[in-house]
Every structure is written in C-alpha cells, then in structure tokens.
Design a protein around this motif. Structure first.
Motif, PDB file in Angstrom:
ATOM      1  N   ALA A 186       0.834  -1.198   0.000  1.00  0.00           N
ATOM      2  CA  ALA A 186       0.000   0.000   0.000  1.00  0.00           C
ATOM      3  C   ALA A 186       0.866   1.244   0.000  1.00  0.00           C
ATOM      4  N   TYR A 223       0.560   5.126   0.825  1.00  0.00           N
ATOM      5  CA  TYR A 223      -0.305   6.124   1.448  1.00  0.00           C
ATOM      6  C   TYR A 223       0.445   7.439   1.538  1.00  0.00           C
ATOM      7  N   GLU A 224      -0.302   8.519   1.729  1.00  0.00           N
ATOM      8  CA  GLU A 224       0.286   9.831   1.530  1.00  0.00           C
ATOM      9  C   GLU A 224       1.150  10.307   2.691  1.00  0.00           C
ATOM     10  N   LEU A 257      -3.505   3.729  -1.671  1.00  0.00           N
ATOM     11  CA  LEU A 257      -4.693   3.435  -0.866  1.00  0.00           C
ATOM     12  C   LEU A 257      -5.909   4.202  -1.344  1.00  0.00           C
ATOM     13  N   SER A 258      -5.681   5.351  -1.930  1.00  0.00           N
ATOM     14  CA  SER A 258      -6.820   6.162  -2.353  1.00  0.00           C
ATOM     15  C   SER A 258      -7.325   5.784  -3.736  1.00  0.00           C
ATOM     16  N   PHE A 312      -4.707   8.924   7.356  1.00  0.00           N
ATOM     17  CA  PHE A 312      -5.408   8.669   6.105  1.00  0.00           C
ATOM     18  C   PHE A 312      -6.106   9.935   5.631  1.00  0.00           C
ATOM     19  N   GLU A 316      -8.462   7.892   1.121  1.00  0.00           N
ATOM     20  CA  GLU A 316      -7.855   6.651   1.614  1.00  0.00           C
ATOM     21  C   GLU A 316      -8.787   5.985   2.614  1.00  0.00           C
ATOM     22  N   ARG A 317      -9.374   6.763   3.466  1.00  0.00           N
ATOM     23  CA  ARG A 317     -10.257   6.198   4.500  1.00  0.00           C
ATOM     24  C   ARG A 317     -11.472   5.539   3.847  1.00  0.00           C
ATOM     25  N   ASN A 351     -11.735   4.353   0.877  1.00  0.00           N
ATOM     26  CA  ASN A 351     -11.324   3.143   0.162  1.00  0.00           C
ATOM     27  C   ASN A 351     -11.046   1.995   1.116  1.00  0.00           C
TER      28      ASN A 351
END
Lengths: 203, 678, 424
Positions: free
Chosen positions: A10, A12-13, A48-49, A69, A73-74, A76
């Motif tokens: 994954a 993520y940002e 993730l997004s 997140f 992202e959350r 998803n």
C-alpha cells in the motif's frame, strides 16, 4: 488478468510506505518455495486512495512515520474491508509508544473498528505452518523501538474473518532482505508469511 | 364648573362605560369559548393543535367582540353627541347645550342644574353594564365549576397536559400517558413533554419520565434488560429511565392493559473539523518562517475545546525521532468555531528531510459517553533535503553495495549467535568447523567492503586471484588498515566533516570502521570463538548503517524491483506445511430472515387485530433500528398506517418494508429455460 | 250476416283456443330448450340460486371476460350435469400459475406465469403487491425473496391463485479448488447467504485447507458441488455417480478442462477470452474475461452469451437425475471487490442462484388446484367457449304464464263483448 496471487504494497500519503522494498520479493519467493499457489513474480504498489486497491484483496502496509489517512484513503480502506479484503499493517518501528503505532491504530479505529488482541490459537497460526503465536523477530529486542517481545498481534475481525491484521513485531525489518540470502538461515524466518497468505486466500 | 366642563365630565363617564362594556362583552365571549372547549374536551379528547387553535379563536373572538362594541359606540367621544344625548334626557335645555357646544360658550346654558347630567351618565353606565356583567358572571361560574385541569387544557394548551383531562379516568392507568424528556445539560436542549407517546426520539443520556394517572401500585415497565416499578407522585404514577445508546421498547403493563413505547436514541455525533489553512501539503526549501493555521469546527450540540496538533518526524531509513505538540488550544462553547494559530517553523528546529504532520482536532461537550473527538485531514509539510532540487539527485539510486552487506552482516550475526547458543551441546571440533565457515563468509564480506573503499580511494580492486596472504594484497590492506586506524577512532558518533579530513576519507570512515571490525571478527571466528567475534560483528553492522546514513545514497522513490524466478524456487523449501481447518463465516442475512418471519406474523395478525399488529411492528422496528435503519423507517410508516386502520396505506407500507428487508423480486418477461439464472 | 262485433268475438275465441293449443303443444316437448337465460360475469354468482330452481329445459349461457371463481364453475358444471344446456362465451385471458420453492436458505419462491403475449401480470400475496411484469413469448417469471400466504396473479379481470410452496431443506455446498481468490470468495458469498459450505482448497502437495467432511459425496448431505478449477480431480471418482443420482454440479472457469469432468460438462472449455480493453475500474461480472463453452454436448442449453463473437459463457445440461451448469467465469471475485457499492451483495445473490439452479433439493410435489389455471379449468368443466344458443322461432318456448294470461284475456274479451251486447 490471471488467477495468480499478486503481492500488493500500500502506498499512502502521510508516511514512508516504501521502507521495506525487498519484502515483497522475499514473500513471493517464500510462497513459491512452500506452496503451489500461483504467484506473480513481482509485487505491485497500489495507492490506498486509488480504486485499484480493490484488485488486490491482500494488501501490506508499513512505515516509520505517522499514519494519517486522507478522506479518499479512508473511504477506500473502509470499502476494501467491507468487501472482504485483508489489510496487513506492520509497525516498522516496533514501538507501541511510538508515533506510527499510535497514529495507525487511531486511523484503523476510526476507519474500520478498534483493534483487539488476536488469540494465539487463531487459525492464522496453523494455516500452513504451526506456530504457538506470532513468531518473534530478531528486531524486537535490538535496542530500538520499545524493546519488547509483543505476545499478540492485533486484529479487526468481521463475521469471524480477520479484515485488518496489525503487528508490532517489525516483520518489515525481519523480512526485508533479498531472498537469495535465505541460504544463510537455518530456519526460514519468513514462514509466517505463508500462513498469512494462505489464510487470506482461503478464509 | 361651567356647563361645558360638566359636559366633558359626562363624556368621560360615558367613555368609561363604553370601554368597560366592550371589555366585559369581549371577555365573556372569550371565556365562553374556553368553557365550551373545556366541556367538549371533557366529553371527547381534543388534540393539542386544535385546542391551541380554539384558544386563539377565543382570544381573537373576544377582541373582535370588544372592538365591535367599541366601534358601535365610538361617537361617545364627540362632545356634541354627548350634548345631544343629554338634550334627549333633559328636554328643558331646549338645545341650548348643543348651541353652547357649537359656540363653545357656556353662557348659552344658564340656570340649569348640570349636576344631574353626571348622575344620568353614571346611571346609564351601570345599566348598560348589567347585562355583560351578568353574562360574564355566569360564564365565570361555569368555568369555575369545571375541573381545573379541563380549564387549563382549554385555556393553556401545552404538550403533556393529557393527564389534566379528568374524564375518561377508568381502570386503565396507562392511558392517558405523558412522556417527559429531559436532555443532558450539556446539549443545551429544553425539556419536552409528549402526549400519548408511541415513539420517543431522545439524545443518549436523556432522562425519560413516563407519567399517568392513578396509583403507582401495579404499574410496571419492562425492557429487554430491566423491569421498573412505578413510583407515586400525588395522584400520578411515574417511571423514570435513562436513554442508552441502544434502542429499546418499553412495555408498560397495568393489569391486563399493555402499552408499548419505543425509545429511539439519538447519538451525539463527533465534531466535524476542516483544516482550511494550509490548504494542501507543502515542501519548503528552508525550515523557517511562520505558517498561519486555520480550521473550522461544527458540532450538533456544542464544541468544548479545539486545537491544532503537530508531529515532527526526523530521520530516515530505519532511524527516526518524533516530537509532537499542540497549538492554539481554546475552550469553546457553541456549535461552530473558527480556530486560528501560527506555527513558528523556527521554534521546531527543523532540519532538511524533516516532516511536520499537522491537523486540527475538536472535542464536543458530551459528558455522558465521553467527549466526541473530531479530526481534520492531515497536512504534511516537508523540508526539502539538500540537493533535492538538483537534477542529479532526482532519480532513485540503487542501494549501495554496503546496503546488501548490511543484510549479509546481519545474517552472519544471527548465525554466530545461533552457534554460540548451541555451543554447550556441541563438540569442540564441530564448533570450530561451523565457526570457520562463518569466518569464510565474513572474509568475503570484508573483501567486498575493502573493494568498495579501495575503489573510492582510486585504487584497483584486489580481485579474486589475490589471496589474503599475498604480499600485494597485504600491503594494500596494511595501507588500508593504517588509514583506517588513523581515520577511525572506534567511535559510533555520526560522521563529522569538520576534522580537516578529506571528504573521501571522511565519507568512507564508517566503511573503514566496518572493515576493521570485520577483520577482528573473522580472526576470532577462525579460532572457533564466536562469542569473542560477536561484538566486533555488531560494531561492523553499526558502522555500515552509519555509512548508509552519511552517504544518503538511498532515496525515496520506486524501490528496487526484484523479479523472482518462480519456477526455479517452486517447492524448494525445506519445510513442509500441514493441512489446516477453515472456520465457516457467519451468514450476513440471518437477522433478515428472522425479521421476515416476524413481519409475516405481524401481517397475519393485522387482519384481526390492528392494535396488536401495530405493536408487533413497533417492536420489530426497535430491533432493526441499530443495523437496518431503512427497514426500521419503512416499518414506522407501516405501523402508523395499521394503527390508523388505513388499509390501502398499510398494504403499501408493508409491501415496501418487506422489499427493503428481503430485497425486490426479480422479474423476467419470459419463461426461463433453466432454473432461476438471472 | 254476422256483425263485425260478432266476428271479433269469434276471432277472440279462436285465438284463445289457439293459445291453449300452443300451450298443449309446448307441454308435449319438455326438452325443447326453447328458453335461454343469460348472465354476465359479474352477475353469475347472484343468478346461480335462481337458475338452480329453473327447470332443466332452460338453457343457461354466461358471458365471461374472466374465468369465475372455482366454486362458481363447480356450480355451473353441476347445473350442466343436471340437464341444463350450459354454454359460455367470451375471451378470458388464459392465465396459469406455478410456484416452486427455490433451493437455499432464504425461502425464495420461483413463480412462473403463463399468459397472453403483451399482457401485464400483477403478482401479489397476502401481504400485498410483489411485482408486475409484462409477458412476452407466452409467459413470465418472478423470483421473489419470500411469500406470505397464497400467491395471486392478476391479468385484467382474470385471477389465478396458488398456495405458496413449502420451503425445502437446505443441504451443504461443496467448494473445491486451489487456494485462491475465486474459491475464497465463492465460499464466502455462499456462507454469507446462509448456505452451509464444505470447502477444500489445495495449497501444496498433500496440504489443503478444509472445512467439513468432503467425502462421500451424497445427495443426503450435499446439494451441489462447485468446481472452481482443476483441483476437482481429487473427487473425480465419486463425482459422476453423485451427479447422476441427482446432485448438482457447477463447473467454473478452468475446471471445464479438467479430465474428471469430461463426461459431465456441457461443452468443452476453450481458451480464455480476455477483452483487450478493460472497462474502467468498476467491473461487472464477466467483464474481465471468461472461458467460452464450445462444442455443446447434445442436450445442453446455452444460457448466456458474451464477447464480440457471442461465445457461450454459461451453459447447462441434465446428467441422469442431476443438473450441471458450466460457467466460464473464473474471477467473479473481481466483480465483488471492484464492482462498486452494490456488487458485493449482487455477487452473493448471483452465486446463490447459480447453486440453487442445480442444487439437489427435493420437496413435496407442487400443489396445484383449479385456481392455478382458471381458464383451463373452465374449459375442462364446461367445454370450450360457444356462442349463446340461438333457438328457432318454431321451437322457442314461451313462458306458460304469459300464454295462459293471453288466453284468459282473449276469453275475457269475448265474454265482455257478449255481455255488453246483452248476450250471455
């Protein structure tokens, strides 16, 4: 699109999602060594997004930095878990007082549900190899992090299935090496990954 | 007093009489309407809305009647009219008074007993007041004769006055019923009373008091978890309970009378927080300046506090340090809040590569279940690394050889530790043999490190054809060792360029340290002493990690891609797994099928007993509120329609509820050829 | 010379005797059927008691726009049996209804309705309306999640009624395949739907993840077997006997090429068709490709076609007492995961239906009575529609009371005329 298993990491940002770059190859090698599961020879990185997250029902997430997140992202992650995906999160700091642990567990609680201890007799620990609980890594007591042996993994379960698996045991460090170096090991320390993948593919 | 003055006095008296008459008649009308409403309400209950309307009609009617009378006698203000009125009653004036008014000259009226005029006016007034007074008195008597509760219901209709209705008092003490809802103090909401409650929605933590008429003895409230007996309060009974987070159906019983009240909790949502400044993630070249922060927070009941939180992450690779803090903390009240602060980057002592994660948080004032926490999106502010904007440093570099050696050195350490652990059980020859095998690998690694260092120093790599004992290699190694000895001080401090060393030596100092340590380790391993070798091996590992930090050769970006030859490694693992058992997953729709059965039963009962069916639907609704809110909402409509006896509406509502519960049928416009494949 | 009045009197007497003679003649022909009673559909039920009291020489005719209720048909048939000429006319829509319990834990009912082409059929039960569907090609089907009480199909004024079928016992479903996403999500979907699942996923040589007891495959405990891929070879020896004895088999994706299923499959499994341009990220069933079913075995039915060449994606056949369905999809899990918000539930329902379409689920024989095909019942009891009986003038019967009244009036008229003339 084939029927083989693809190891997904994954992206993520908020943090250093790529802190264990050799882990995917190592796990792919492990799966091929012990099972007949068709597996793709390289892993993939999936944001993730992004909607592509749903193409990989098992996703690995790690890092050292705070996990926060974004809304996308959350959303998803929540949908991913609801539809049957399994998110495996490993704290690369192995520090329960650390920022990664605190922020990641908070985000998981907000997005999915609070994490609870996974019993050490869970079917995950006997899915392929037999373990009495989560295998200890050589990093838990290396003087960094919280310097503790973490007796349990944490999980969110849905209808009897693990949907989020969380580890403080720093498997990211333990497994982050070139698979050719397995020859130096008398006991392959990546065997637990087989359990994880077999559990994800059959449970 | 002149005649005109007396005339004015008479006018005043007449005006007072007119006004009083209008007021009395108006009051009589209003009271009559109120009394009529009270009597009608006593016979058959009148709804709150209608009573409010009738009270308004009473007020308006009274005012209208009063105004009508005032309008009718409005001419009493005119002096000449009053004069005419007196002229009619005192013929002897012979219009002299009127003339006097017209001329404004009292002298036209002389020798007249004007004192009689006031008496006339008073008599007139009293006589005109007699009728309305009598009527008002009668209406007041009627009103007083009515029970006070009935008058209050008509005159001051309000929610919760069902109990004031005196008629209809029978053996059933749970009808009429009033529910009082007292929300928790923090919500700032007002107390509410509900007549004949069927479905009460209340904030979690509210206190609900159910009241009815009569003695408390024998009145019981049952929920799924509890049984509560009623308490007495004068001539009323009451039952109190607190609203929890779960919907609950309260079954009230009084002998054979049963009544169900559903309580639907309203959950206090956490605050919504939006970070408005900074708008997006940022990379700063220099870690200085002041960053304005702004956020907005809203809550359904009230915000208690809000602040900005930051986490500063420093480091890279495997080593990070973190520090966190709070900015701009405020205590608040109200449902909306604008939050502002300034982040001084200088105060954070940021370095290149550091990352600051920022977000805004707010807590609401919920003191029942604990303050709800709302958080905003997180913004990341990263300080650019040195050389980040150079074109050379854009692409990710492959891990240096040292990186792979880190992995190998770690493996060697593990092997040596394992050997040391087994040592008591092994023969000396075995230990020596194993130890020398590890030493051989250690030497290979040491040589690889040496090649890296020597290459950087401008020399030629030793190559495989040279053995460790060859003079050339030894000379090279002696040189290297000499440099390593002079350059290294066996310290684990970070690399320091300020000692006057050349950059090459300075950068390679950790590698030289590692080389040196590996040399010591392999010497000990050759002698079969893994315990002695281990500290040197760990020192080598630490030195290699320092070298990696110093050189910063590994950048974030696309990691190295390793392609596994699946066919080559397939089933080559030494260990074999074992078969295992899978656990079944729980059905997702099991609750739905049970509810479908209950719904069918309620439909069955609705054919013969609509009240019982409505209660069944209400209980089913409570059960479904938590996890099937759409179905619960459909059931509310259905229950209301069934209770009303509206057959068509009930049928449609039940059909809709069923569709929501079990799904819609699937129709095809042709006969299927095979089973039920869609 | 007789007077005109006298002639009139004679004429009246002649007419009176003529009428009496007519009455006598009518009485000699009791079964001439010279009177026909008519009634429309809405009036029939009210007329029945009166008709029952009629003599059997009265013909009865009903004009129907819809077949009446069964009890009315029974009554009319009884009148016919008692000697009345009973006919009916009209064009009631031919409507027939059948309902079967769908195998599975959810109590669904599959309703088949036969009706005129283009007719709108409204289906309802005791709880209210269920659905509406327009008929094409003679019939329509509705699969409804649950039925309360009797089922009624309504087309215009015509109704058909059937008792809801009893639910059937749910047996286990075997899911067998290699460890992989498809097997995992098929098992998950069925369990989430409430099916008991026996699973067997091969992981390594002699290593498998199992749930429940796989063998023996027996219709007493197993409703259907789903072969996700070629791992079905493990149960090859018992599979054919199981299917032939009534068991259900679902052959999915690459399992179609398994030698173990050569005698059971609906057709050969061709090379996987993968579309060259994948649709976005929201994926529907089959959008990522499938194994076309080719060379159908005689008796196989193609159920679904896909792709630019119209390849068969789903086909089915009967094998002995069992049923086999071969579906070319091998990654329906992608539909569940990437198909959007409702795809998870749709995937679950789809797999449940696939299994239900082949599952071994014996139940009691469907209950059919005269209400399930009312027009057919009408024809069976009263014969086909006929125009109302036309009675020739000569054989028409006239009510005896009318004739008697005429005769009396004629005689009275003659007597009155004579008395008024002073005669006797």
């Amino acid at each position: 699109m084939s029927a083989e298993f693809v190891f997904a990491t994954a992206q993520y940002e908020s943090g250093d999602w790529d802190s264990a770059p050799l882990l995917p190859a190592n796990i792919i090698d492990t799966i091929a060594r012990y099972t007949e599961i068709p597996v793709a020879p390289t892993g993939v990185i999936v944001p993730l997004s992004d909607a592509r997250l749903f193409r990989y029902p098992l996703v690995y997430l790690t890092g050292h930095l705070p996990v926060r997140f974004s809304d996308a992202e959350r959303t998803n992650v929540r949908a991913f878990v609801d539809r049957g995906g399994l998110l495996f999160v490993d704290d690369h700091n192995h520090d329960i007082d650390g920022t990664f642990h605190k922020t990641a567990t908070e985000e998981i609680a907000r997005t999915v549900a609070p994490l609870t201890e996974l019993p050490n007799d869970h079917p995950l620990y006997s899915a392929f190899f037999k373990f009495d609980g989560p295998p200890t890594t050589s990093h838990e007591l290396n003087g960094w992090g919280d310097n503790l042996v973490h007796k349990h993994l944490l999980a969110v379960q849905r209808r009897g299935r693990i949907s989020v698996l969380y580890s403080n045991k720093d498997y990211s460090s333990e497994w982050n090496y070139h698979p050719d170096n397995k020859r130096f090991l008398s006991v392959d320390n990546t065997r637990f990954a087989v359990n994880l993948v077999v559990y994800a593919l059959t449970a | 007093m002149s005649a005109l003055d007396r005339l004015r006095r008479v006018r005043a008296v007449l005006i007072v009489g007119v006004v009083l008459r209008a007021v009395l008649w108006g009051t009589f009308v209003a009271i009559s309407i109120i009394a009529t409403v009270a009597i009608a309400d006593a016979i058959t209950p009148i709804g709150l809305t209608l009573r409010i309307l009738l009270r308004a009609i009473a007020i308006v009617g009274g005012l209208a009647v009063g105004f009508t009378f005032l309008w009718r006698d409005r001419r009493v203000r005119e002096l000449d009219r009053v004069a005419l009125w007196i002229e009619e009653r005192v013929p002897s004036l012979a219009f002299a008074l009127v003339t006097a008014v017209e001329m404004s000259d009292s002298t036209f009226v002389v020798g007249v007993r004007s004192s009689d005029w006031t008496t006339l006016a008073w008599r007139r007034g009293f006589s005109r007041l007699a009728a309305p007074l009598a009527a008002l008195l009668a209406a007041s008597v009627v009103l007083l004769a009515l029970p006070s509760g009935a008058v209050a219901r008509a005159g001051r209709p309000r929610p919760g006055d069902s109990l004031a209705r005196t008629s209809g008092t029978g053996a059933n003490r749970i009808e009429p019923l009033v529910a009082e809802v007292r929300p928790p103090v923090y919500s700032g909401q007002r107390r509410q009373e509900i007549d004949e409650p069927r479905d009460v929605r209340a904030l979690v933590g509210s206190v609900i008091t159910l009241r009815g008429r009569g003695d408390a003895n024998g009145v019981v409230a049952t929920t799924s978890a509890d049984t509560i007996r009623a308490a007495s309060d004068a001539d009323r009974w009451q039952i109190t309970l607190r609203v929890s987070a779960r919907p609950v159906a309260i079954r009230l019983t009084d002998g054979r009378h049963v009544r169900i009240v559903a309580v639907e909790p309203i959950v206090d949502a956490p605050p919504q927080v939006a970070l408005t400044r900074p708008v997006h993630d940022t990379v700063l070249r220099t870690p200085s300046g002041r960053l304005p922060l702004a956020a907005e927070a809203t809550d359904d009941y009230g915000i208690a506090s809000a602040s900005f939180e930051y986490i500063v992450s420093s480091g890279e690779g495997e080593t990070f340090t973190f520090k966190s803090g709070v900015l701009g903390a405020v205590r608040a009240s109200g449902k909306q809040l604008q939050l502002a602060a300034t982040l001084s980057l200088d105060s954070l002592h940021l370095k290149p590569g550091d990352i600051v994660h920022l977000r805004a948080v707010a807590h609401d004032a919920n003191d029942v279940g604990g303050p709800g926490l709302g958080v905003s999106d997180t913004r990341a502010i990263r300080i650019a690394r040195a050389g980040e904007y150079d074109s050379v440093a854009v692409d990710a570099a492959a891990p240096p050889d040292a990186q792979q050696d880190v992995i190998s050195e770690r493996m060697l350490i593990m092997l040596a530790e394992a050997l040391e652990k087994q040592r008591p059980r092994l023969a000396h020859d075995s230990v020596l043999h194993e130890s020398q095998a590890i030493a051989a690998d250690q030497k290979k690694l040491r040589r690889a490190i040496g090649d890296v260092v020597f290459t950087r120093l401008g020399g030629v790599p030793t190559g495989e054809e040279h053995t460790d004992d060859s003079p050339e290699r030894a000379k090279t190694m002696q040189d290297m060792l000499a440099r390593a000895d002079s350059a290294t001080n066996r310290s684990v401090d970070p690399v320091d360029f300020e000692g006057g060393e050349s950059p090459v030596v300075a950068v390679n100092k950790p590698l030289l340290e590692a080389y040196n340590a590996m040399w010591d380790a392999s010497t000990a391993l050759e002698l079969g002493e893994p315990d002695t070798a281990l500290p040197h091996m760990r020192r080598a590992l630490a030195a290699i990690q320092q070298a990696r930090q110093a050189e910063r050769l590994y950048l974030r970006g696309a990691p190295a891609s390793v392609v596994i030859d699946i066919d080559k490694v397939r089933l080559k693992g030494k260990d074999k797994g074992a078969s295992s058992a899978r656990r079944p997953e729980m059905p997702i729709d099991s609750a739905a099928s049970l509810r479908a059965v209950r719904l069918d039963r309620a439909i069955e009962v609705a054919r013969t007993n609509s009240s019982a069916a409505a209660d069944s639907l209400l209980l089913l609704r409570i059960d479904a509120l938590a996890d099937a809110p759409t179905f619960a909402s459909a059931l509310a409509d259905a229950a209301a329609a069934v209770r009303r006896g509206d057959g068509a509406a009930a049928t449609n509502a039940l059909a809709r509820a069923r569709r929501v519960l079990v799904g819609s049928p699937v129709a095809r416009d042709s006969l299927s050829r095979w089973g039920i494949i869609p | 010379m007789r007077s005109p009045r006298s002639r009139l009197e004679i004429a009246l007497r002649i007419c009176a005797f003529g009428v009496i003679g007519w009455m006598f003649g009518q009485s000699l022909r009791p079964n001439a059927g010279v009177r026909v009673e008519h009634a429309r559909a809405a009036q029939v039920s009210a007329q029945l008691p009166a008709w029952t009291r009629q003599s059997s020489n009265v013909a009865l005719h009903v004009d129907l726009d819809a077949a009446p209720d069964a009890w009315i048909v029974d009554w009319l048939a009884a009148l016919r049996h008692s000697g009345h000429a009973m006919t009916w006319s009209g064009s009631p829509p031919a409507l027939a209804l059948a309902a079967d319990a769908v195998a599975g834990p959810f109590g669904s009912v599959h309703v088949a309705v036969a009706g005129p082409d283009g007719a709108m059929i409204h289906l309802r039960d005791d709880a209210g309306p269920l659905d509406s569907v327009r008929v094409s090609t003679m019939g329509a089907t509705v699969t409804t999640p649950g039925v309360s009480g009797d089922l009624v199909a309504i087309a215009g004024a015509q109704r058909a009624r059937i008792h809801s079928p009893d639910s059937v016992q749910t047996r286990a479903v075997v899911v067998i395949g290699d460890a992989g996403w498809e097997g995992k999500f098929v098992a998950a979907a069925l369990e989430e739907r409430g099916w008991p699942v026996i699973a067997h996923f091969a992981v390594a040589p002699s290593v498998a993840v199992s749930q429940g007891v796989l063998l023996p495959l027996d219709t007493s405990r197993v409703a259907a077997v789903i072969a996700v891929d070629t791992a079905v070879q493990a149960v090859a020896s018992s599979l054919e006997a199981y299917v032939r004895s009534g068991g259900g088999l679902v052959i999915a994706g690459p399992a179609g090429s398994s030698p173990a299923l050569a005698t059971l499959r609906a057709g050969t499994s061709s090379a996987r068709f993968t579309p060259t341009a994948l649709p976005g990220d929201t994926i529907a069933l089959g959008a990522t490709g499938f194994y076309p079913v080719a060379s159908l075995v005689p008796g196989s039915i193609p159920l679904e076609r896909r792709g630019p060449k119209g390849d068969i994606a789903v086909a089915a056949r009967r094998v002995g007492a069992g049923r086999v369905i071969q579906i070319g999809y091998d990654d329906s899990w992608r539909w569940r995961m990437t198909g959007g918000a409702s795809a998870e539930a749709a995937h679950r329902v789809w797999w449940s239906r696939v299994v239900a379409s082949v599952a071994y689920a014996p139940g009691p024989a469907p209950r059919a009575d005269e209400g399930t095909a009312p027009v057919a019942n009408l024809v069976a009891r009263l014969g086909p529609a006929r125009a109302a009986r036309s009675v020739p003038f000569a054989s028409r019967t006239v009510d005896q009371k009318i004739l008697m009244t005429i005769a009396l009036l004629l005689l009275l008229g003659e007597w009155a005329s004579r008395r008024l003339r002073g005669l006797r």
